[in-house]
Every structure is written in structure tokens, then in C-alpha cells.
Scaffold this active site. Sequence first.
Site, PDB file in Angstrom:
ATOM      1  N   SER A 120       3.559   7.907 -22.032  1.00 29.10           N
ATOM      2  CA  SER A 120       3.385   6.530 -21.285  1.00 29.10           C
ATOM      3  C   SER A 120       3.553   5.385 -22.384  1.00 29.10           C
ATOM      4  CB  SER A 120       1.992   6.629 -20.502  1.00 29.10           C
ATOM      5  OG  SER A 120       2.151   7.598 -19.605  1.00 29.10           O
ATOM      6  N   HIS A 150      11.173   7.843 -19.767  1.00 24.84           N
ATOM      7  CA  HIS A 150       9.823   7.413 -19.303  1.00 24.84           C
ATOM      8  C   HIS A 150      10.166   7.323 -17.576  1.00 24.84           C
ATOM      9  CE1 HIS A 150       6.064   4.997 -18.711  1.00 24.84           C
ATOM     10  NE2 HIS A 150       5.894   6.220 -18.645  1.00 24.84           N
ATOM     11  N   GLU A 191      12.567   4.340 -17.868  1.00 29.89           N
ATOM     12  CA  GLU A 191      12.701   3.605 -19.101  1.00 29.89           C
ATOM     13  C   GLU A 191      13.371   4.508 -20.305  1.00 29.89           C
ATOM     14  OE1 GLU A 191       9.257   0.255 -19.010  1.00 29.89           O
ATOM     15  OE2 GLU A 191       8.700   2.322 -20.103  1.00 29.89           O
ATOM     16  N   ASN A 247       4.508  -0.190 -18.424  1.00 28.88           N
ATOM     17  CA  ASN A 247       3.053  -0.281 -18.580  1.00 28.88           C
ATOM     18  C   ASN A 247       2.363  -1.460 -19.610  1.00 28.88           C
ATOM     19  OD1 ASN A 247       2.598   2.181 -17.507  1.00 28.88           O
ATOM     20  ND2 ASN A 247       2.892   3.434 -19.110  1.00 28.88           N
TER      21      ASN A 247
HETATM   22  N1  3HC Z   1       5.554  12.666  -4.311  1.00 24.11           N
HETATM   23  C1  3HC Z   1       6.621  12.728  -3.740  1.00 24.11           C
HETATM   24  N2  3HC Z   1       7.096  11.878  -2.628  1.00 24.11           N
HETATM   25  C2  3HC Z   1       6.087  10.879  -2.451  1.00 24.11           C
HETATM   26  C3  3HC Z   1       4.904  10.832  -3.008  1.00 24.11           C
HETATM   27  C4  3HC Z   1       4.517  11.659  -4.060  1.00 24.11           C
HETATM   28  N3  3HC Z   1       3.312  11.611  -4.622  1.00 24.11           N
HETATM   29  N4  3HC Z   1       4.045   9.697  -2.428  1.00 24.11           N
HETATM   30  C5  3HC Z   1       4.863   9.258  -1.626  1.00 24.11           C
HETATM   31  N5  3HC Z   1       6.112   9.812  -1.479  1.00 24.11           N
HETATM   32  C6  3HC Z   1       7.155   9.480  -0.531  1.00 24.11           C
HETATM   33  C7  3HC Z   1       6.849   9.606   0.930  1.00 24.11           C
HETATM   34  O1  3HC Z   1       6.994  11.352   1.265  1.00 24.11           O
HETATM   35  C8  3HC Z   1       7.687   8.758   1.459  1.00 24.11           C
HETATM   36  O2  3HC Z   1       9.094   9.529   1.638  1.00 24.11           O
HETATM   37  P1  3HC Z   1      10.067   9.111   2.810  1.00 24.11           P
HETATM   38  O3  3HC Z   1      10.488   7.901   2.505  1.00 24.11           O
HETATM   39  O4  3HC Z   1      11.262  10.209   2.449  1.00 24.11           O
HETATM   40  O5  3HC Z   1       9.177   9.203   3.957  1.00 24.11           O
HETATM   41  C9  3HC Z   1       7.807   7.715   0.436  1.00 24.11           C
HETATM   42  O6  3HC Z   1       7.378   8.020  -0.710  1.00 24.11           O
HETATM   43  C10 3HC Z   1       6.954   6.549   0.942  1.00 24.11           C
HETATM   44  O7  3HC Z   1       5.733   7.052   0.949  1.00 24.11           O
HETATM   45  P2  3HC Z   1       4.622   6.572   2.074  1.00 24.11           P
HETATM   46  O8  3HC Z   1       5.301   6.104   3.295  1.00 24.11           O
HETATM   47  O9  3HC Z   1       3.521   7.605   2.252  1.00 24.11           O
HETATM   48  O10 3HC Z   1       3.625   5.332   1.309  1.00 24.11           O
HETATM   49  P3  3HC Z   1       4.333   4.095   0.629  1.00 24.11           P
HETATM   50  O11 3HC Z   1       5.473   3.357   1.294  1.00 24.11           O
HETATM   51  O12 3HC Z   1       3.172   3.378   0.511  1.00 24.11           O
HETATM   52  O13 3HC Z   1       4.829   4.502  -0.768  1.00 24.11           O
HETATM   53  C11 3HC Z   1       4.425   4.876  -2.963  1.00 24.11           C
HETATM   54  C12 3HC Z   1       4.114   5.368  -1.550  1.00 24.11           C
HETATM   55  C13 3HC Z   1       5.825   5.070  -3.285  1.00 24.11           C
HETATM   56  C14 3HC Z   1       3.327   5.479  -3.943  1.00 24.11           C
HETATM   57  C15 3HC Z   1       4.107   3.212  -3.301  1.00 24.11           C
HETATM   58  O14 3HC Z   1       2.790   2.916  -2.749  1.00 24.11           O
HETATM   59  C16 3HC Z   1       4.242   2.479  -4.622  1.00 24.11           C
HETATM   60  O15 3HC Z   1       5.432   2.350  -5.024  1.00 24.11           O
HETATM   61  N6  3HC Z   1       3.050   2.350  -5.221  1.00 24.11           N
HETATM   62  C17 3HC Z   1       3.520   1.713  -6.573  1.00 24.11           C
HETATM   63  C18 3HC Z   1       3.520   2.965  -7.565  1.00 24.11           C
HETATM   64  C19 3HC Z   1       3.426   2.724  -8.972  1.00 24.11           C
HETATM   65  O16 3HC Z   1       3.325   1.531  -9.391  1.00 24.11           O
HETATM   66  N7  3HC Z   1       3.954   3.446  -9.774  1.00 24.11           N
HETATM   67  C20 3HC Z   1       4.026   3.212 -11.239  1.00 24.11           C
HETATM   68  C21 3HC Z   1       2.900   3.408 -11.984  1.00 24.11           C
HETATM   69  S1  3HC Z   1       2.885   3.254 -13.713  1.00 24.11           S
HETATM   70  C22 3HC Z   1       3.518   4.541 -14.221  1.00 24.11           C
HETATM   71  O17 3HC Z   1       3.668   5.605 -13.530  1.00 24.11           O
HETATM   72  C23 3HC Z   1       3.650   4.925 -15.803  1.00 24.11           C
HETATM   73  C24 3HC Z   1       2.727   5.932 -16.264  1.00 24.11           C
HETATM   74  O18 3HC Z   1       3.126   5.956 -17.619  1.00 24.11           O
HETATM   75  C25 3HC Z   1       1.377   5.612 -16.316  1.00 24.11           C
END
Ligand code: 3HC
Length: 403
Positions: A119, A140, A152, A190
Amino acid sequence: MFIYKAGVVGAGAMGAGIAQVISFSGLPVVLKDTDQERVDKGLAMVRKVYQGRVDKGKMTASEMDQKMKLVIGTTSYDDFKDCDLVIEAVFENMKVKHQVFQELEKVLPETAIMASNTSALSISQIASAVKKSDKVIGIHFFNPAPVMKLVEVIPGLQTSTETVDDAVAFVESLRKMPVRVKECAGFLVNRLLLPYLNEAAYAFQEGSAPADEIDKAMRAFGMPMGPFALLDMLGLDVCADVSMILYDSFGPRMKAAEILGEMHKNNRLGVKNGIGFYVYDESKASDLKPVVDAIQAKTGIKGTPFSPERLVFQMINEAAFCLEENVASPSDIDLAMLAGTGYPQDKGGPLHTADAIGIDVVVEKLKEFSKQLGPRFWPAPILKRMVSANYLGQKTKRGFFNY
Ligand code: 3HC
């Protein structure tokens, strides 16, 4: 270079998610962890993602079985001997990463790419542990890896151009969006996201607003989930690690809010262990108020005002610092935030947001926040230069972008 078989070291949430993405693209992938229980847990996570698709009618059960056959669980490095590219996704400890890369170098073909999904740790430092450091690169993914489009691609000091090009082509073959990022702590996303999450944590510990209200306000701004739901999803341990790396590199403007360390210390890690800012397992429910009271008594800061701008301006300011350091181009910075964090499409990314607000207004507001909330808000130098040259954004038809 063609990638015929890939590997992932570490079968936690990210490793398993990456293995799912690779197998979904049709490539065989070896998924390794230290013991069979962890490997089985990782395989179960991959299956769960596919099962979700089957349940929604997006794939048949027999297609799922075909895809699952591509994922080979193992506890041995020997299974990587015919892999063309391996992504390490173990926890954020440089010593452990060095051991993993040294083991990989022993078994992998000469031509194989050794990637890290770290990360925030330095790719150059990871690469320093191996002989073929030109083959080491950051690839990433974002959480949840099966969903988030962005990946990334981060070359270290020793990475060859050929390795970068191969990594970009590999990411494209997974139907993800690669963005090349110049190496720096936190890379690009990040580095912008953590100050935003950190500001939410400051607002919470200062009693500006409760976590659910802050989350609601940021969803209203257009983020797909609120900062506290996201902190809980990412894991407070992971966020504490990344915060420390950012602070070490960028100093006081990235000082983590005390509550983040306290959450980690009190074993409130988020979704993964049932309790974080929210409660996921009622048997673990406990009040955060005494922790917050103790922080307020120590810092003497409470009752600061909350506004969504407080969080968004942290992101904008860090985006400006990144631009100044050539970490990525303005359009890549905005694209990365859209595809990596779900930043609202209609706002176009933090730099487009700044152009819409007006760079002069952004500078004035940052100065005001700086006086009111602390010097972490001091505007990036490029913003002031832009104002002095009348690059004010949409209103003067030029800012980070031309209009
Ligand atoms: N694994 C697999 N699929 C998942 C999932 C998971 N953990 N969580 C959600 N999904 C899928 C769902 O099944 C759904 O699929 P579909 O379109 O085929 O039906 C789709 O994603 C949308 O999910 P939901 O309808 O349940 O809910 P949302 O529309 O709110 O989407 C989310 C969920 C994609 C997590 C959205 O809330 C989001 O984009 N959140 C922001 C996440 C973010 O910021 N991530 C980056 C973090 S930083 C990082 O990771 C870096 C690291 O180094 C720290």
C-alpha cells in the site's frame, strides 16, 4: 512478454481478490500462504466472489468451476517455478517482504516479473533485497480488488522500462485500468485518500460530528461510502501502518489523528474482527466515548466545526502537492481517484473539483482551515502560483485543466 501463468503470495483479502481477478481473465494463478488453513480461507474468498456472480445469474455454476480450477492453492514456493509474474500481497513489513522476494528469486524463471501490492512501502527498498531488481515493480490493487477498476503501476529506481511496459499490458489484460505513478510514500491514491480519512478521524475525535453523520455527509457529497465505513473495511491496522509510512515521509502535515492509533491499540480493527468505528459483532460492542474524552483531555481540542469541505480540501491540497512532484499528470490524478475510490464521476476528480470551486477560493479556504484547524491545511505552493498567474479554474478558462 506473454504471461501464461501468474502467482500471488499471501491469501488474505487482497491476495485472494487479486487471484480472483487473474483467474477471471482466464489465466492460471498460484495462490500461496504459509499454512493450509490460510490457503483454504483464501480459496473460499475467491469462490465466494464467483458464487456471488452465479447467484446474480452473471455466470453459470459450471463456468465458476472452470474458473476455480485455474486457482491453485499452495504452501510451497516450488509451485511458482513456471510463473511469469508473481504479486506479493503479504502484510506491510519490509523484512517479511524482503524474505518473500528472495524466496521468489530462487525459484522463478530469470525473465519473471516480481511485483508487490504494497500500500505504501518503497518499491525501490523492496527491490534492494534481490539481484534482478530490474524485474521488481509495484502493482497496487484497490479494495475490493474484484470491483475497483484502478491498478497503480509503480516503478522503483531499478525497474526497467520493459518491466513497466509488461506490467501495464498485464493489468490491461485483466480488464483493469493501469495508471503509472512515480514512486513516493503512499503512491498516488493512498497519498490523497489517507489525509481525507485522517481528517474525518480528527473531526470525529474533536467531537465535530458523530461518525455516522460524517459518513452520511460524505455520501451526500457523492462518495460511494463514508470515511468511517471505509476505514472499517480497509482495517484500522492497515490504515495505521499506511499513516505511519506517510508521516515518516511527509512529516507533520500527515500526522495521524490520535483516534486511529487508539483504535488499533484497542483491537478495534474494523469489519475483519467485528468492531471498528461501527459494531459488526454485537458481542464486541463497547463505547468509544471514554477513548474520545481522553484524547480531547490530552489535546485540548474539541468542538471544531465539521463540513465536507474539511475532508475534500485535504484531498485537493495533496493532489496539488503530487502534481508539483510529477507523481502523475492532472488527468491521471483525477482518473485514479474516480477508479480507485469511487470519487463522484460528476465532479470529475479532486483537481476538477478545485477548478470548479476556483483556485483562489481553494487557497483562501485552506488558509482559513489552517488557522482554525491546524497547519496541516497550509496550501501547496503550486496553488498560490496558479492564483498569481490567474489560473483560477473554470472562471478564467484555465486551471489544472483548460476550459
Ligand atoms: N468483493 C467482491 N465483490 C464485491 C465486494 C467484495 N468485497 N463488495 C462489493 N462487491 C460487488 C457487489 O457484489 C456488486 O456486484 P454487482 O455489480 O455484480 O452486483 C458491486 O460490487 C457493487 O456492490 P454493492 O451494490 O453491494 O455496493 P456498492 O455499490 O456500494 O459498492 C463498493 C461497494 C464497490 C465497495 C463501493 O462502496 C466503493 O467503491 N467503495 C469505495 C471503496 C474504496 O475506496 N476502495 C479503495 C480503498 S484504498 C485501498 O484499497 C488501497 C489500500 O492500499 C489501502
